[in-house]
Design a protein around this motif. Structure first.
Motif, PDB file in Angstrom:
ATOM      1  N   LYS A 109       0.799  -1.231   0.000  1.00 19.52           N
ATOM      2  CA  LYS A 109       0.000   0.000   0.000  1.00 19.52           C
ATOM      3  C   LYS A 109       0.828   1.274   0.000  1.00 19.52           C
ATOM      4  O   LYS A 109       0.616   2.140  -0.830  1.00 19.52           O
ATOM      5  CB  LYS A 109      -0.823   0.079   1.290  1.00 19.52           C
ATOM      6  N   THR A 140      -2.275   6.885   6.846  1.00 16.59           N
ATOM      7  CA  THR A 140      -2.973   6.912   8.136  1.00 16.59           C
ATOM      8  C   THR A 140      -2.354   5.938   9.134  1.00 16.59           C
ATOM      9  O   THR A 140      -2.436   6.150  10.339  1.00 16.59           O
ATOM     10  CB  THR A 140      -4.480   6.598   7.989  1.00 16.59           C
ATOM     11  N   GLY A 141      -1.713   4.882   8.621  1.00 15.22           N
ATOM     12  CA  GLY A 141      -1.017   3.951   9.517  1.00 15.22           C
ATOM     13  C   GLY A 141       0.066   4.676  10.309  1.00 15.22           C
ATOM     14  O   GLY A 141       0.304   4.370  11.484  1.00 15.22           O
ATOM     15  N   TYR A 169      -1.498   6.166  13.403  1.00 16.84           N
ATOM     16  CA  TYR A 169      -1.664   5.182  14.476  1.00 16.84           C
ATOM     17  C   TYR A 169      -0.311   4.854  15.100  1.00 16.84           C
ATOM     18  O   TYR A 169      -0.182   4.711  16.314  1.00 16.84           O
ATOM     19  CB  TYR A 169      -2.339   3.904  13.946  1.00 16.84           C
ATOM     20  N   ARG A 170       0.700   4.730  14.255  1.00 17.42           N
ATOM     21  CA  ARG A 170       2.038   4.439  14.758  1.00 17.42           C
ATOM     22  C   ARG A 170       2.573   5.577  15.627  1.00 17.42           C
ATOM     23  O   ARG A 170       3.174   5.346  16.683  1.00 17.42           O
ATOM     24  CB  ARG A 170       2.995   4.192  13.587  1.00 17.42           C
ATOM     25  N   ARG A 177       8.677   3.073  12.672  1.00 19.64           N
ATOM     26  CA  ARG A 177       8.795   1.841  11.865  1.00 19.64           C
ATOM     27  C   ARG A 177       9.422   0.705  12.656  1.00 19.64           C
ATOM     28  O   ARG A 177       9.505  -0.423  12.162  1.00 19.64           O
ATOM     29  CB  ARG A 177       9.626   2.099  10.603  1.00 19.64           C
ATOM     30  N   VAL A 218       1.112  -0.975  18.310  1.00 20.25           N
ATOM     31  CA  VAL A 218       0.168  -0.126  17.571  1.00 20.25           C
ATOM     32  C   VAL A 218      -1.277  -0.630  17.625  1.00 20.25           C
ATOM     33  O   VAL A 218      -2.219   0.170  17.649  1.00 20.25           O
ATOM     34  CB  VAL A 218       0.644   0.099  16.107  1.00 20.25           C
ATOM     35  N   SER A 219      -1.465  -1.936  17.707  1.00 18.75           N
ATOM     36  CA  SER A 219      -2.839  -2.455  17.760  1.00 18.75           C
ATOM     37  C   SER A 219      -3.566  -2.047  19.040  1.00 18.75           C
ATOM     38  O   SER A 219      -4.798  -2.019  19.079  1.00 18.75           O
ATOM     39  CB  SER A 219      -2.850  -3.981  17.626  1.00 18.75           C
ATOM     40  N   SER A 238      -5.097   1.022  17.785  1.00 19.58           N
ATOM     41  CA  SER A 238      -6.078   0.866  16.700  1.00 19.58           C
ATOM     42  C   SER A 238      -7.323   0.106  17.147  1.00 19.58           C
ATOM     43  O   SER A 238      -8.355   0.183  16.501  1.00 19.58           O
ATOM     44  CB  SER A 238      -5.442   0.190  15.491  1.00 19.58           C
ATOM     45  N   ARG A 255      -9.577   5.593  17.903  1.00 18.30           N
ATOM     46  CA  ARG A 255      -9.896   5.496  16.465  1.00 18.30           C
ATOM     47  C   ARG A 255     -10.718   6.688  16.018  1.00 18.30           C
ATOM     48  O   ARG A 255     -10.439   7.287  14.984  1.00 18.30           O
ATOM     49  CB  ARG A 255     -10.730   4.243  16.157  1.00 18.30           C
ATOM     50  N   GLY A 267      -4.917   3.121   4.272  1.00 22.43           N
ATOM     51  CA  GLY A 267      -4.966   2.569   5.621  1.00 22.43           C
ATOM     52  C   GLY A 267      -5.743   1.283   5.658  1.00 22.43           C
ATOM     53  O   GLY A 267      -5.545   0.397   4.813  1.00 22.43           O
ATOM     54  N   ARG A 268      -6.631   1.160   6.671  1.00 23.28           N
ATOM     55  CA  ARG A 268      -7.437  -0.053   6.828  1.00 23.28           C
ATOM     56  C   ARG A 268      -8.927   0.241   6.681  1.00 23.28           C
ATOM     57  O   ARG A 268      -9.712  -0.656   6.430  1.00 23.28           O
ATOM     58  CB  ARG A 268      -7.217  -0.668   8.221  1.00 23.28           C
ATOM     59  N   ASP A 269      -9.312   1.489   6.905  1.00 24.04           N
ATOM     60  CA  ASP A 269     -10.741   1.839   6.932  1.00 24.04           C
ATOM     61  C   ASP A 269     -11.030   3.112   6.140  1.00 24.04           C
ATOM     62  O   ASP A 269     -11.985   3.819   6.426  1.00 24.04           O
ATOM     63  CB  ASP A 269     -11.205   2.020   8.385  1.00 24.04           C
ATOM     64  N   ILE A 270     -10.188   3.419   5.167  1.00 23.76           N
ATOM     65  CA  ILE A 270     -10.378   4.644   4.389  1.00 23.76           C
ATOM     66  C   ILE A 270     -11.580   4.488   3.454  1.00 23.76           C
ATOM     67  O   ILE A 270     -12.404   5.391   3.327  1.00 23.76           O
ATOM     68  CB  ILE A 270      -9.106   5.005   3.568  1.00 23.76           C
ATOM     69  N   ARG A 288      -0.417  -9.078  14.159  1.00 26.01           N
ATOM     70  CA  ARG A 288      -0.920  -7.699  14.064  1.00 26.01           C
ATOM     71  C   ARG A 288      -2.164  -7.651  13.180  1.00 26.01           C
ATOM     72  O   ARG A 288      -3.167  -7.033  13.539  1.00 26.01           O
ATOM     73  CB  ARG A 288       0.176  -6.769  13.523  1.00 26.01           C
ATOM     74  N   ASP A 313      -5.703  -6.406  14.394  1.00 33.56           N
ATOM     75  CA  ASP A 313      -6.310  -5.269  13.695  1.00 33.56           C
ATOM     76  C   ASP A 313      -7.696  -5.628  13.182  1.00 33.56           C
ATOM     77  O   ASP A 313      -8.605  -4.804  13.185  1.00 33.56           O
ATOM     78  CB  ASP A 313      -5.461  -4.860  12.484  1.00 33.56           C
TER      79      ASP A 313
HETATM   80  O1  C5P Z   1      -0.217   0.511   7.522  1.00 32.20           O
HETATM   81  P1  C5P Z   1       0.610   0.241   8.730  1.00 32.20           P
HETATM   82  O2  C5P Z   1       1.061  -1.190   8.837  1.00 32.20           O
HETATM   83  O3  C5P Z   1       1.725   1.204   8.936  1.00 32.20           O
HETATM   84  O4  C5P Z   1      -0.401   0.484   9.936  1.00 32.20           O
HETATM   85  C1  C5P Z   1       0.018   0.348  11.261  1.00 32.20           C
HETATM   86  C2  C5P Z   1      -1.169  -0.019  12.148  1.00 32.20           C
HETATM   87  O5  C5P Z   1      -2.086   1.064  12.231  1.00 32.20           O
HETATM   88  C3  C5P Z   1      -2.006  -1.177  11.658  1.00 32.20           C
HETATM   89  O6  C5P Z   1      -1.452  -2.398  12.073  1.00 32.20           O
HETATM   90  C4  C5P Z   1      -3.348  -0.918  12.311  1.00 32.20           C
HETATM   91  O7  C5P Z   1      -3.311  -1.357  13.656  1.00 32.20           O
HETATM   92  C5  C5P Z   1      -3.412   0.594  12.353  1.00 32.20           C
HETATM   93  N1  C5P Z   1      -4.228   1.203  11.303  1.00 32.20           N
HETATM   94  C6  C5P Z   1      -5.599   1.229  11.457  1.00 32.20           C
HETATM   95  N2  C5P Z   1      -6.384   1.909  10.570  1.00 32.20           N
HETATM   96  C7  C5P Z   1      -5.835   2.550   9.538  1.00 32.20           C
HETATM   97  C8  C5P Z   1      -4.436   2.515   9.332  1.00 32.20           C
HETATM   98  C9  C5P Z   1      -3.671   1.808  10.236  1.00 32.20           C
HETATM   99  O8  C5P Z   1      -6.122   0.637  12.409  1.00 32.20           O
HETATM  100  N3  C5P Z   1      -6.612   3.245   8.712  1.00 32.20           N
END
Ligand code: C5P
Length: 219
Positions: free
Chosen positions: A16, A34-35, A38-39, A90, A98-99, A102, A108, A129-132, A177, A181
């Motif tokens: 991604k 967006t990750g 969260y990080r 990173r 990070v979870s 999240s 959130r 991200g995960r929920d865009i 993870r 997530d």
């Molecule tokens: O994309 P990346 O691996 O850097 O994301 C890090 C963490 O951020 C994911 O493992 C997830 O827990 C959280 N995340 C999320 N929703 C998003 C982007 C990332 O929950 N839109």
């Protein structure tokens, strides 16, 4: 330029970030990781010694988070207060924590609000991200779920980290993870109207081109 949001979701190691950054460059668009937000939140919790078992404390930390993130695809800088955390977020300490952020509902919702503000200001933006595609920008004219087989994802992730960790511990970490997530967001199946872009058998360039073509089709 008129507003245009390109929403991309996918699991870790789907490529991604690099795909979206390259597509943003090609389109002359902004890029939002967006990750990284969260990080950065997880980094701040660790820095402040927040007890991850205390959900309220995590939410309060995210409320206070002095986060600044650049949306320039050529200069990805993330700062928390005075600290440049671009590299630190990173590392494995943050990846493991990070979870905890999240899966925190208040955290959130605060981060989703912040993401919507950034997207509104950006005009043309590729946000990933995960929920865009489902929560942050469900009305985006381009919504894509970027996937790849588990094997390919783990291999790509391994390349990315360049041997910081053993392949085995890396696999365990990534799978753990994703499993954690997925209790907060569904990023393994495409929601209604979301296109699946499976990159398993595509090169990096082909994947970027496929995303860029989808944007040009609606532009
Ligand atoms: O994309 P990346 O691996 O850097 O994301 C890090 C963490 O951020 C994911 O493992 C997830 O827990 C959280 N995340 C999320 N929703 C998003 C982007 C990332 O929950 N839109």
């Amino acid at each position: 330029a008129p507003r245009l949001v390109v929403a991309v979701d996918g699991p870790s190691g789907s490529g991604k970030s690099s795909v979206c950054r390259a597509a943003a460059r090609e389109l002359g668009a902004a890029y939002l990781d967006t990750g990284a937000m969260y990080r950065a939140a997880a980094w701040y919790c660790l820095d402040q010694g927040v007890d991850f078992d205390d959900e309220d404390a995590v939410a309060v930390a995210v409320e206070e988070l002095p986060l600044s993130i650049s949306t320039d695809p050529d200069h990805q800088t993330v700062t928390v207060g005075q600290a440049d955390v671009t590299d630190a977020i990173r590392g494995s300490a943050v990846s493991e924590a990070v979870s905890e952020v999240s899966t925190n509902r208040r955290a959130r919702s605060l981060l989703v609000d912040a993401q919507r503000r950034i997207i509104d200001e950006a005009g043309v933006v590729v946000a990933e991200g995960r929920d865009i595609t489902t929560v942050v920008a469900p009305d985006a004219p381009v919504r894509v779920l970027l996937t790849a087989s588990a094997e390919v994802r783990l291999a790509r992730r391994g390349l990315q980290l360049g041997g910081e960790q053993s392949a085995e511990s890396l696999h365990r970490q990534v799978l753990a993870r994703d499993a954690k997530d997925s209790t907060a967001v569904n990023f393994t199946e495409a929601a209604d109207g979301v296109a699946v872009l499976d990159s398993t058998d595509l090169t990096f360039e082909e994947t970027v081109a496929s995303l860029v073509d989808r944007v040009r089709a609606v532009r």
